[in-house]
Write a protein that holds these residues in place. Structure first.
Motif, PDB file in Angstrom:
ATOM      1  N   THR B 320       0.717  -1.188  -0.065  1.00 33.21           N
ATOM      2  CA  THR B 320      -0.163  -0.088   0.199  1.00 33.21           C
ATOM      3  C   THR B 320       0.778   1.235  -0.113  1.00 33.21           C
ATOM      4  O   THR B 320       0.467   2.221  -0.810  1.00 33.21           O
ATOM      5  N   TRP B 375       2.136   3.022  10.196  1.00 28.42           N
ATOM      6  CA  TRP B 375       2.356   1.958   9.331  1.00 28.42           C
ATOM      7  C   TRP B 375       3.596   1.311   9.104  1.00 28.42           C
ATOM      8  O   TRP B 375       3.798   0.408   8.777  1.00 28.42           O
TER       9      TRP B 375
ATOM     10  N   GLN C 314      -8.288  -1.306   7.298  1.00 23.63           N
ATOM     11  CA  GLN C 314      -7.984   0.155   6.998  1.00 23.63           C
ATOM     12  C   GLN C 314      -7.114   0.444   5.734  1.00 23.63           C
ATOM     13  O   GLN C 314      -7.229   1.246   4.751  1.00 23.63           O
ATOM     14  N   GLN C 317      -8.479  -0.115   2.860  1.00 21.53           N
ATOM     15  CA  GLN C 317      -9.194   0.912   2.135  1.00 21.53           C
ATOM     16  C   GLN C 317      -8.585   1.858   1.517  1.00 21.53           C
ATOM     17  O   GLN C 317      -8.780   2.486   0.578  1.00 21.53           O
ATOM     18  N   VAL C 318      -7.335   2.255   2.193  1.00 22.46           N
ATOM     19  CA  VAL C 318      -6.523   3.201   1.717  1.00 22.46           C
ATOM     20  C   VAL C 318      -6.046   3.214   0.380  1.00 22.46           C
ATOM     21  O   VAL C 318      -6.151   3.719  -0.485  1.00 22.46           O
ATOM     22  N   ARG C 372     -20.195   7.223   1.140  1.00 20.99           N
ATOM     23  CA  ARG C 372     -21.449   6.821   1.336  1.00 20.99           C
ATOM     24  C   ARG C 372     -21.178   5.445   1.535  1.00 20.99           C
ATOM     25  O   ARG C 372     -22.264   4.694   2.596  1.00 20.99           O
ATOM     26  N   MET C 373     -20.270   4.700   1.225  1.00 16.87           N
ATOM     27  CA  MET C 373     -20.173   3.230   1.653  1.00 16.87           C
ATOM     28  C   MET C 373     -19.338   3.320   3.001  1.00 16.87           C
ATOM     29  O   MET C 373     -18.990   2.222   3.271  1.00 16.87           O
ATOM     30  N   LYS C 374     -19.123   4.438   3.608  1.00 19.86           N
ATOM     31  CA  LYS C 374     -18.579   4.472   4.859  1.00 19.86           C
ATOM     32  C   LYS C 374     -17.284   4.026   4.789  1.00 19.86           C
ATOM     33  O   LYS C 374     -16.950   3.338   5.806  1.00 19.86           O
ATOM     34  N   TRP C 375     -16.423   4.366   3.785  1.00 20.01           N
ATOM     35  CA  TRP C 375     -14.939   3.769   3.727  1.00 20.01           C
ATOM     36  C   TRP C 375     -14.141   4.663   4.621  1.00 20.01           C
ATOM     37  O   TRP C 375     -12.820   4.329   4.757  1.00 20.01           O
ATOM     38  N   PHE C 376     -14.411   5.761   4.925  1.00 20.96           N
ATOM     39  CA  PHE C 376     -13.636   6.559   5.597  1.00 20.96           C
ATOM     40  C   PHE C 376     -14.507   7.906   6.241  1.00 20.96           C
ATOM     41  O   PHE C 376     -15.716   7.961   5.829  1.00 20.96           O
TER      42      PHE C 376
ATOM     43  N   MET D   1      -9.050   9.654   8.947  1.00 18.86           N
ATOM     44  CA  MET D   1      -8.902   8.283   9.398  1.00 18.86           C
ATOM     45  C   MET D   1      -8.236   8.167  10.685  1.00 18.86           C
ATOM     46  O   MET D   1      -8.642   7.469  11.647  1.00 18.86           O
ATOM     47  N   LYS D 311     -16.668  -6.931   4.925  1.00 21.58           N
ATOM     48  CA  LYS D 311     -16.211  -5.541   4.505  1.00 21.58           C
ATOM     49  C   LYS D 311     -15.256  -5.646   3.575  1.00 21.58           C
ATOM     50  O   LYS D 311     -14.872  -5.054   2.603  1.00 21.58           O
ATOM     51  N   VAL D 315     -14.260  -4.651  -0.177  1.00 23.19           N
ATOM     52  CA  VAL D 315     -13.453  -3.729  -0.590  1.00 23.19           C
ATOM     53  C   VAL D 315     -12.265  -4.218  -1.599  1.00 23.19           C
ATOM     54  O   VAL D 315     -12.193  -3.684  -2.523  1.00 23.19           O
TER      55      VAL D 315
ATOM     56  N   ASN E   2     -23.895  -0.970  -2.532  1.00 20.35           N
ATOM     57  CA  ASN E   2     -24.205  -0.145  -1.417  1.00 20.35           C
ATOM     58  C   ASN E   2     -25.729  -0.582  -1.023  1.00 20.35           C
ATOM     59  O   ASN E   2     -26.188  -0.390   0.057  1.00 20.35           O
TER      60      ASN E   2
END
Lengths: 376, 376, 376, 376, 376
Positions: B320, B375, C314, C317-318, C372-376, D1, D311, D315, E2
């Motif tokens: 990442t 990280w 997390q 997601q990033v 909206r998908m609450k990813w952050f 975050m 989740k 993702v 979603n």
């Protein structure tokens, strides 16, 4: 990949539908008779079309009379004769006939209800004049793949042993042959020994079932070693469920046979107790084996999960190694693909060879770093 | 990576085949005799070629007579002599000879069946005139790697101790030496003390096995610390299975030796009870150790899984960080690689240095952000 | 990252080597004497160089005679005197001397074997003339970090209490001081009260050990809150193992002290029973605390795993947000970097600004979707 | 975050510090007195500054005398009067005063030690002349958020009930009001009924605590449904720990109250047994509820982990879909961005539209494939 | 994606709110009466508006008198008549009326409190003159989806059976019909048989509930096979919670009915014991089934988690294959997109075809490598 997944789904559906049906038979038939007064005789099994048939073997050490389709009255006549009578009733659909036999032998209505109500928990009841024993017979018919499960009820009186089965076909043929041969212990002893011999045949068959299960578990294991995939996972799950099923049938049996062995009933002769202890030992061994298989299955499952985790990790590492090496290189290549008018490097003579040297050095450095982190 | 995986598979297959065979021997041989009448003498073990041999040690405090290959009749003659006789039968393939000994000593057919049927659960039975004890002997032969497992049956009568083994080779040589030396407690006491001494040798050997297991668990642990890989996972799994196996052999032993210790039989002298309590304590200690090893193994497994999870996480983070830094930079480089005719930046004089400054700033900013998120 | 990992490994190795050594001492020393006849006196502990030393405190309410290095014969002389004698033997290497004391006090050979064989399970044995109690003493020496573990054996006779320790250094100094002061209950009562007082000191020390353990668990927890890393995981694992170890030492103690409390021996006076019940309560409390710590540790482990899972998520997601936004943009930039001769957009005047507008709009749209998908 | 994560950490620290303090109070105070002779009176609680205060309620059916700050001597005078006396001692710092009361009522030194030593396990002891009962009182003070935990000791004699609390403030105000009103069962019955009434008040308060806990679990659950995040995980963990704590306080209570109910002491009248059975039922119900909450919490945790896994999977799928579609397209765009002099496609007239058609077709095909694999 | 998630959330909320309400009713109502003296009659249920109604069926073998809305006094008149009277009270809001009935029949205040306090744990109490039995009735009203749960209390005296329900509507209609028909066992026997018949109806209804649950578990399973998603996970969780709820209601019942069966009360005739044993067997079977369902659910959950893990792995593999193949290719394309002036390859004639050949070869090589690693 998709195709493989499909196949797995189908196979799993097949497996689960098969065992699902069995479970349904075991769990959910009591409600069929819900709302009827206690003692009402309703047959709750699934063998609705099976005709009632009574076979009788009446014997002592010297003689043996065998009837393959006896009338109810003929059975009742054997009630008090000194010979040992084994009255085997198959097909419980005809509740009237069962009631007639029950009445003739003086059996309590609740016991008759339990006989017909074929999802009983294995149990032993001592009702004074007779013993009532319910067990579950598991066997695989020759050629078939599915385990056949059926409730067998025993009524042991002074001179008779009455057995009730849901349908023809059982694990007792070997006992019948022994009875037909005039020699052997079984002809010289009473109905209590016959009960023991039949129970022994049933418990021995549990070992056959478990042997099959054990082989399947080992097969899953071996296959898992070679290539862990979701197909095996489903097989594993089906085996787990089957063990759950066998366990539910066998656990209460221990208590019932333990009750027999402690032997307070005068229907059981003194000689029989060594045999019953032996039977009890076998039951314990069956339970031990089931528990060990459960432990093994959960071990296999752990192994599967760990293998999957390991595989995911490996895949991730491959991805990361490739991406981490090439993404920066691609960035550098992108830079010298820019169209700025003032980029001095573009005009230098050795730019291109230098570019390659830098790229290769960078890659090797990263590979070295990954190896130090033990990524491959 | 692929090669490593292959090696792991092979090793695992080896490990599991080895323990798989043992398990097979333990679990799945009862069905060999399924269908025979109870009390039928069929040898179900795997040592089919082992010839039957009887060795006798007949002794009291003063004298010792030893026969290495005695005839059946010679044994029966020792039945009621005042001297203590240890009759050791190896090789159970010759069921006739076993039956003759059994008959001579008045042993119940079901007991003889249990002796031949070598997958018995350890147990003690008090049959009045004699005690019957079945245990499982585990030992590693010098030089061998595999655990050898074998059923040993003891028949204790007033003057004799008869032992039945599947094959020659056992853990009793030390006892034989003690017997041969004229001094020592063992020569002065009865067959009950001899039984105790043999049982003690068997239980002491469990500790040897467990010591080996303990060392292997620690080895796995140490190796896991240095480099967690799937090879270790398989070793772990094999150890787990082996413990399952040992446990199945030892758990019921507790009950059997507990029964001996409570000592209601008059075949056991009063003096022996202190020794039996000691033996019982050792058995409990073996069980404790097995349970602790199981807990340790599941701890090691948890550690493995957590380490794997941690490693995956680390790999992810590297990916990442690299991807997140370079993907935007590559995009920007891509923009200035476009061939639009009207892109004012392309003609500016300091575009290229500014581009580099922006790139480096952006990268450092991201690195700073990642560090704040801990990280790396 | 790699460096951090190294440090963690080293620390872990240190931790595990430390506790590994202890475990070795507990589990795997029985085989040292495997093959010797029962009752053979072989010292199996690790303190091979410790010289045998006998200290004696002989007292009644009025007088106290103390000898720091008594001869064996001096001890035997105290056997039947009316005063209470505490004979403390340290260093079990000299098995002859131990045997002489044992013989003098009439102790059974198997008991002497258990005394020398220092990996006994805690237990109580009532042998009529004397009580034999084995426990495990755990303590941290002042300044040291490691838990010291040692077997202590008690022989309680009518007038004497004999204690056997593997080496000098124990938790009894406080008791010695109390004895030296002429007042206090301990001088007025018998050897049974002395036994209680010593046991109480041992059990109280378990609380000290557990307090330390409790603080370490809380430390791990706190550190985990701030930054979950693999170092903590290893600490956690080491604590788990230490608890396993303490538990193995304490569980059987409950039974032994329970046996003392029930007090059927006439070596225990009526007055002592209230004290023994108190001791029993403390033992239960120690066990309760150990169990609670185990539950807490497994809770901490769950928290660790969940935190790691959360962190991985997390990170993912990033990565996904960055990649998902820039990969399509880079594609579009790539398109307009193509060298086709016929690409009408390349010549348009506002292509470049339009390109930027489209890029920014696309990015914002994606960001909105991710939110909206609450990813952050 | 990052910010969100910070907040979570702080909140978690808060939660855990709060419950950590409580746990500390429960687990780790025995060592404060380690090294003192048994029966030494040392107060180990944390309310060091609380002054000792004795309040007395002396009553029979007709009269009630109340003293809010009685002298020790006044209490002793009530020892043998026929009226029922409730002597409530708050603040245990003044060990001398407690000792004086103890001596006056003839209480054993070990019992007094247990009273001062405020981390006792709940227990009941029948000492002949009096009963000694220790329980843990949990309550939330009006307005406060934290659970207050305190040891309460009861001494029940023939005419008196003495209660020892660590500090003023308890759950007994309602009982005091009932006593002040002249009517009601409590005034007509003996000190045993008063003991029951106080115990009932304590057990009823457990339900209040559990109701609060239940609401919090449901709150966590609801919040988890809406948005699973690491904050909730920490709340979950804090709840788990709190339940562990409550459980440790309540489990031994069952045994103690069961002992009371079996009622062998003649200090408990026959009439009281129905009340004690009722109290016992309530205790069982509290334990049931705690166990159910534990099951619920572990269910919530499973749900959390599964949701997180789901989740992560989602993702991953988004990332994979985007990357898998655009990476090949970008490659193709990269090809036609190459500067080879001999690339025939570059000069073709319809290259660019054909390029677009191919790109769109490829994308749609991949999307179709993903849908068939049920990725979205 | 979603949208799907939203729907799942709503459904889950619905499911959990439904079962949450039930749980609330079961767990958290004791505190409503917290602070009142023991024996205070406060109705704690939720059916506050339900009016109290008394229906009476008074019968012997010959006659039957039925009253659908009897006065309290009419009931009391039936107390000592020789006929069997079933007094059914619905609606417990009117505590005065309940108290009047209680007083008339001589019922202890604590028993009356338990009747009104409708979150009792199922239990049996033998109070000499009468038996008190509390159970939980679970049923699904025709047409409804939710399980209705309600406490039913039984008071069995010599001639009467009094039942207390929270509201009208129960599972007893079938029993009422049997009573109205003049024939049948129920009219000829005493109130103990009536109690048995009612209990039997309640236990039979558990099977109906469990059958429904079993079908839902199978539905979840089947759906999971076809497409594992988070919706199913929530259903699974809701089922788990429902089983927890049923279990809490049924487990203590076993003990209560076991107590009835052991039958020490002289209110139970000798004839009834066979029926009670039958009832006890059914209860055991219900518990067995609940436990098996719990095992099945945890099996399904394991399967879900493994399937998700498998799916994640598959997704990862697709991503890795695509990325690993195209990232290096894109890098190569990027190189020849660079604008260096001195790049000899750019001018070569066959550069472009060679480029394609190299690309395709590389791709195929990688695909072959992946297949060997069994990635697809």
């Amino acid at each position: 990949m998709n195709k493989l997944f499909k196949v797995a789904d189908q196979q799993m559906n097949h497996l689960l539908t098969a065992s699902g049906k069995q479970l349904k038979r075991l769990f959910i038939t009591i409600s069929d008779k819900q709302g009827t007064p206690p003692g009402t005789m309703v047959y709750t099994g699934k063998q609705k079309a099976e005709p009632l048939r009574i076979s009788v073997m009446d014997f002592d050490a010297a003689t043996l009379a065998e009837q393959s389709d006896a009338a109810t009255e003929a059975c009742l006549a054997l009630k008090d004769t000194a010979t040992v009578s084994w009255i085997n009733v198959t097909g419980l659909n005809d509740t009237e006939a069962v009631a007639r036999i029950g009445k003739g032998f003086g059996i309590h209505p609740l016991v008759l209800e339990d006989i017909l109500h074929t999802t009983q928990r294995p149990k032993l009841e001592d009702l004074g004049d007779y013993l009532f024993l319910v067990v579950r017979m598991l066997f695989v018919e020759p050629g078939a793949r599915e385990i056949h499960s059926e409730q067998i009820s025993f009524i042991l009186t002074k001179h008779c042993l009455i057995t009730f089965q849901e349908r023809a076909g059982d694990v007792f043929d070997e006992i019948r042959d022994r009875l037909r041969q005039s020699h052997g212990r079984i002809r010289k002893m009473g109905p209590d020994y016959l009960l023991y011999a039949l129970m022994d045949a049933i418990v021995d068959n549990y070992f056959v079932i478990l042997e099959k299960t054990g082989e399947q578990i080992e097969g899953i294991e071996q296959a898992l070693m070679e290539n862990p995939n979701s197909l095996l996972l489903n097989e594993l799950y089906a085996q787990k469920r089957e063990l759950l099923y066998i366990r539910k049938a066998i656990w209460p049996l221990r208590e019932a046979i333990g009750g027999l062995e402690r032997g307070e009933s005068n229907l059981l002769s003194a000689k029989i107790s060594a045999y019953l202890r032996d039977l009890y030992d076998h039951t314990i061994q069956v339970i031990d084996t089931v528990e060990t298989f459960r432990d093994m299955l959960s071990g296999v499952q752990d192994l599967y999960l760990s293998s999957m985790g390991h595989k995911t990790n490996q895949v991730m590492q491959v991805l990361t190694i490739i991406a981490t090496i090439f993404i920066p290189l691609t960035f550098v290549a992108g830079i010298y693909g820019m169209n700025f008018e003032h980029m001095p490097e573009l005009g230098w003579k050795y730019s291109y060879p230098v570019f390659w040297v830098v790229m290769v050095t960078l890659s090797l450095g990263m590979l070295y770093g990954f190896r130090r982190m033990k990524w491959f």
